[in-house]
Scaffold this active site. Structure first.
Site, mmCIF file in Angstrom:
data_model
loop_
_atom_site.group_PDB
_atom_site.id
_atom_site.type_symbol
_atom_site.label_atom_id
_atom_site.label_comp_id
_atom_site.label_asym_id
_atom_site.label_seq_id
_atom_site.Cartn_x
_atom_site.Cartn_y
_atom_site.Cartn_z
ATOM 1 N N ASP A 142 0.775 -1.288 -0.078
ATOM 2 C CA ASP A 142 -0.162 -0.012 0.090
ATOM 3 C C ASP A 142 0.858 1.111 0.074
ATOM 4 O O ASP A 142 1.487 1.551 1.011
ATOM 5 C CB ASP A 142 -0.989 -0.080 1.183
ATOM 6 C CG ASP A 142 -2.333 0.918 1.050
ATOM 7 O OD1 ASP A 142 -2.403 1.405 -0.208
ATOM 8 O OD2 ASP A 142 -2.729 1.582 2.040
ATOM 9 N N HIS A 149 -3.787 14.065 0.907
ATOM 10 C CA HIS A 149 -3.889 13.420 1.920
ATOM 11 C C HIS A 149 -2.687 13.264 2.856
ATOM 12 O O HIS A 149 -2.878 13.387 3.925
ATOM 13 C CB HIS A 149 -4.143 11.949 1.563
ATOM 14 C CG HIS A 149 -4.103 10.993 2.281
ATOM 15 N ND1 HIS A 149 -5.387 10.912 3.582
ATOM 16 C CD2 HIS A 149 -3.655 9.955 2.610
ATOM 17 C CE1 HIS A 149 -5.209 9.809 4.324
ATOM 18 N NE2 HIS A 149 -3.985 9.037 3.849
ATOM 19 N N ARG A 158 1.720 16.986 13.140
ATOM 20 C CA ARG A 158 2.875 18.014 13.011
ATOM 21 C C ARG A 158 2.182 19.154 12.278
ATOM 22 O O ARG A 158 2.647 19.426 10.883
ATOM 23 C CB ARG A 158 3.907 17.263 12.016
ATOM 24 C CG ARG A 158 4.542 16.206 12.853
ATOM 25 C CD ARG A 158 5.559 15.314 11.547
ATOM 26 N NE ARG A 158 4.911 14.996 10.315
ATOM 27 C CZ ARG A 158 4.242 13.924 10.190
ATOM 28 N NH1 ARG A 158 3.926 13.243 11.078
ATOM 29 N NH2 ARG A 158 3.797 13.905 8.952
ATOM 30 N N GLU A 214 -10.817 3.883 3.485
ATOM 31 C CA GLU A 214 -9.874 4.764 2.530
ATOM 32 C C GLU A 214 -10.134 4.560 1.054
ATOM 33 O O GLU A 214 -10.132 3.090 0.723
ATOM 34 C CB GLU A 214 -8.323 4.398 2.880
ATOM 35 C CG GLU A 214 -7.942 5.093 4.139
ATOM 36 C CD GLU A 214 -6.512 4.801 4.406
ATOM 37 O OE1 GLU A 214 -5.696 4.063 3.844
ATOM 38 O OE2 GLU A 214 -6.103 5.337 5.464
ATOM 39 N N GLU A 216 -9.220 4.193 -2.588
ATOM 40 C CA GLU A 216 -8.056 4.046 -3.002
ATOM 41 C C GLU A 216 -7.955 3.377 -4.521
ATOM 42 O O GLU A 216 -9.258 2.636 -4.912
ATOM 43 C CB GLU A 216 -6.850 3.160 -2.380
ATOM 44 C CG GLU A 216 -6.543 3.587 -0.963
ATOM 45 C CD GLU A 216 -5.507 3.107 -0.390
ATOM 46 O OE1 GLU A 216 -4.602 2.290 -0.988
ATOM 47 O OE2 GLU A 216 -5.464 3.208 0.749
ATOM 48 N N ASP A 248 -9.402 0.535 1.685
ATOM 49 C CA ASP A 248 -8.136 -0.081 2.652
ATOM 50 C C ASP A 248 -8.961 0.483 3.996
ATOM 51 O O ASP A 248 -8.604 1.496 4.780
ATOM 52 C CB ASP A 248 -7.192 0.684 2.597
ATOM 53 C CG ASP A 248 -6.034 0.490 3.543
ATOM 54 O OD1 ASP A 248 -6.172 -0.791 4.181
ATOM 55 O OD2 ASP A 248 -5.133 1.399 3.847
ATOM 56 N N ARG A 252 -8.514 3.663 13.120
ATOM 57 C CA ARG A 252 -7.668 4.972 13.515
ATOM 58 C C ARG A 252 -7.224 4.936 14.637
ATOM 59 O O ARG A 252 -5.877 5.379 15.118
ATOM 60 C CB ARG A 252 -8.422 6.087 13.144
ATOM 61 C CG ARG A 252 -8.911 6.269 11.617
ATOM 62 C CD ARG A 252 -7.766 6.104 10.732
ATOM 63 N NE ARG A 252 -8.016 6.812 9.292
ATOM 64 C CZ ARG A 252 -7.385 6.398 8.369
ATOM 65 N NH1 ARG A 252 -6.168 5.853 8.489
ATOM 66 N NH2 ARG A 252 -7.823 6.599 7.230
ATOM 67 N N GLN A 255 -4.505 2.180 14.924
ATOM 68 C CA GLN A 255 -3.331 2.523 14.120
ATOM 69 C C GLN A 255 -2.554 3.868 14.957
ATOM 70 O O GLN A 255 -1.369 3.705 15.098
ATOM 71 C CB GLN A 255 -3.831 3.478 12.997
ATOM 72 C CG GLN A 255 -2.731 3.855 11.906
ATOM 73 C CD GLN A 255 -3.315 4.378 10.552
ATOM 74 O OE1 GLN A 255 -4.648 4.315 10.336
ATOM 75 N NE2 GLN A 255 -2.444 4.970 9.569
ATOM 76 N N LYS A 268 -4.755 -2.284 9.768
ATOM 77 C CA LYS A 268 -5.170 -2.299 8.323
ATOM 78 C C LYS A 268 -5.347 -3.709 7.955
ATOM 79 O O LYS A 268 -6.012 -3.840 6.936
ATOM 80 C CB LYS A 268 -4.130 -1.830 7.791
ATOM 81 C CG LYS A 268 -3.386 -0.377 7.872
ATOM 82 C CD LYS A 268 -4.235 0.689 7.190
ATOM 83 C CE LYS A 268 -3.870 2.114 7.171
ATOM 84 N NZ LYS A 268 -4.604 2.855 6.678
ATOM 85 N N THR A 272 -9.195 -5.795 3.411
ATOM 86 C CA THR A 272 -8.874 -4.747 2.367
ATOM 87 C C THR A 272 -10.092 -5.333 1.307
ATOM 88 O O THR A 272 -9.943 -6.495 0.987
ATOM 89 C CB THR A 272 -7.557 -4.881 1.733
ATOM 90 O OG1 THR A 272 -6.738 -4.374 2.943
ATOM 91 C CG2 THR A 272 -7.337 -3.743 0.670
ATOM 92 N N THR A 374 -4.758 6.670 0.062
ATOM 93 C CA THR A 374 -6.063 7.234 -0.149
ATOM 94 C C THR A 374 -5.989 8.524 -1.050
ATOM 95 O O THR A 374 -4.985 9.211 -1.075
ATOM 96 C CB THR A 374 -6.108 8.007 1.349
ATOM 97 O OG1 THR A 374 -6.019 6.866 2.190
ATOM 98 C CG2 THR A 374 -7.383 8.756 1.595
ATOM 99 N N GLU A 388 -9.991 12.523 7.257
ATOM 100 C CA GLU A 388 -9.883 13.925 6.841
ATOM 101 C C GLU A 388 -11.174 14.621 6.578
ATOM 102 O O GLU A 388 -11.268 15.807 7.173
ATOM 103 C CB GLU A 388 -9.448 13.820 5.544
ATOM 104 C CG GLU A 388 -7.650 13.290 5.278
ATOM 105 C CD GLU A 388 -7.304 13.221 3.963
ATOM 106 O OE1 GLU A 388 -7.252 14.175 3.233
ATOM 107 O OE2 GLU A 388 -7.359 11.926 3.384
HETATM 108 CA CA CA Z 1 -4.085 3.086 2.741
#
Ligand code: CA
Length: 442
Positions: A142, A149, A158, A214, A216, A248, A252, A255, A268, A272, A374, A388
């Site tokens: 992936d 994204h 950050r 996600e 994709e 995907d 969260r 993660q 993850k 999938t 994503t 997001e």
């Molecule tokens: Ca992904």
């Protein structure tokens, strides 16, 4: 490699061609005769898994068609690949052979074809078919190729420096899990994992409360490479068989806790989902576009990832869509589009993913699957995941009838769709990639 390039157009792309399968001639159809995607199906009456070609609302049973002998000119090796119960051998064929199959199918399904009578008996309505995994996927990687994204999610942790410096020099990726990839329609059982509750420093083992999707693009590798022999950027397109939609699914909260320092793992690998029809790169030829232009501040990519051809035509213009169906919407036969990103905004091209993946000599195999990462566009409406879209549940989506969503609830269904349009050409579609959340009670 063959003289034809990945953007070469031929008689199969002619928008004037119609099919004797009437449903394929509707401008709404995902599967006009210019598409001809491959998938694996069976029916209640004939449970053998076999290769089909989507045409309008029908499937051409390739095995049955070959048994009747009406696809002239194809060599035995190609015929053999078309009679398997997975697309692996087909994906391993050369680009010239893939083009031969495409031309033979296009001519056979064309209005006025002498093969109509023979092949009409080889059609199966899609509504009567069960779709299966298109291929036996040996490896899944992936990527993380949308700068939007990357910026949006990077800002959450950050704010002053959302992009890592390597984002501009290489398409970032991690090795995913091939064993938990399933075809569209497979339910998504809410996974359990280590979750930190608010205010606690010790995680508990519990069902995720931040279940996300996600949106994709899935990319199937065609011919592979020998271990130790990188695939150059000039040759990369010759190693891509086709694409599908890929969800995907992501937990969260799991993660957030597990991902430092080595990256995604159990957040993850629980599932999938991919759409069942593989759209070939030949079908996508009219919809290729320039790769994203880097802004003046970005460092240039490293030289092995650069070619003029890739910069001019390495992008793919696909309109993608993510749709939510809650239990309440389903009871009223409604659905709600939550995002419409376009694939042409991806910062790294599929050819660059292939070249980077093999630059150390790593071998790719036919039917290996790559995820694009994503797909999010420049607008804050065109975002490919709930992390997001809802700013990590701080700004929940306002849905029709007063419902709201931060993350997915049990009963929610995510539907992914994709279509390609270009003036002067027949539009093609991807079908759907769906999955509904089911609860996970101990
Ligand atoms: Ca992904």
């Amino acid at each position: 490699m063959g003289a034809a390039t990945f953007t070469s157009l031929d008689e199969t792309h002619d928008p004037a061609i119609k099919s004797w399968v009437n449903s394929a001639n509707s401008s709404e159809s995902d599967f006009p005769i210019q598409n001809l995607p491959f998938g694996i199906f069976n029916t209640a009456l004939d449970v053998r898994k076999r290769i089909g070609v989507a045409i309008g609302t029908e499937i051409l049973d390739l095995n049955a068609a070959i048994a009747r002998g009406p696809l002239p000119g194809l060599p035995e090796s190609v015929i053999c690949a078309c009679r398997q119960d997975a697309l692996n051998d087909l994906m391993a064929l050369s680009k010239d052979q893939i083009k031969e199959i495409r031309i033979a199918l296009s001519r056979a399904l064309r209005l006025g074809s002498s093969q109509e009578k023979n092949l009409a008996a080889c059609l199966v309505p899609q509504r009567d078919a069960v779709m299966h995994m298109p291929a036996r996927i040996g490896n899944y990687t992936d990527f993380f190729t949308s700068i939007h994204h990357a910026r949006n999610t990077g800002k959450m942790v950050r704010p002053a420096n959302p992009l890592f410096p390597n984002f501009h020099t290489l398409p970032v990726a991690y090795h995913g899990r091939a064993s938990s990839i399933r075809v569209s329609g497979t339910p998504c059982s809410r996974p359990r994992g280590q979750v930190l509750n608010n205010g606690s420093e010790i995680p508990v083992y519990a069902p995720t409360e931040k279940l996300d999707f996600e949106l994709e693009l899935g990319i199937f590798v065609g011919q592979g490479n020998t271990l130790g022999k990188p695939i150059s950027i000039e040759d990369a397109e010759q190693h891509i068989f086709g694409v599908c939609l890929l969800n995907d699914w992501s937990a969260r909260d799991v993660q957030r806790w597990e991902a430092q320092p080595l990256g995604p793992f159990l957040a993850k690998s629980f599932l999938t989902s991919i759409s069942p029809w593989v759209i070939t790169m030949e079908a996508l030829a009219p919809f290729r576009c320039a790769a994203v232009q880097r802004d003046g501040e970005a460092p240039p990519p490293v030289s092995n990832l650069v070619s003029r051809r890739n910069q001019e035509m390495g992008g793919i213009d696909i309109s993608l869509e993510a749709i939510l169906r809650t239990d309440s919407m389903r009871s009223k036969a409604r659905e709600h589009t939550i995002s419409r990103p376009a694939y042409k905004h991806q910062y790294w091209t599929v050819a660059q993913m292939i070249t980077h993946h093999t630059e150390n000599g790593c071998s790719l195999l036919p039917a290996d699957l790559l995820g694009s990462g994503t797909v999010s566009g420049p607008s804050d409406k065109d975002l490919g995941c709930l992390l997001e879209l809802t700013a990590d549940n701080k700004e929940p989506l306002q849905l029709p009838d007063g419902e709201t969503r931060g993350y997915l609830e049990d009963g929610d269904e995510i539907v992914l769709r994709g279509r390609c349009h270009r003036d002067g050409y027949t539009g093609i579609g991807f079908g759907e990639c769906t999955g509904r959340i089911v609860s996970n009670q101990p």
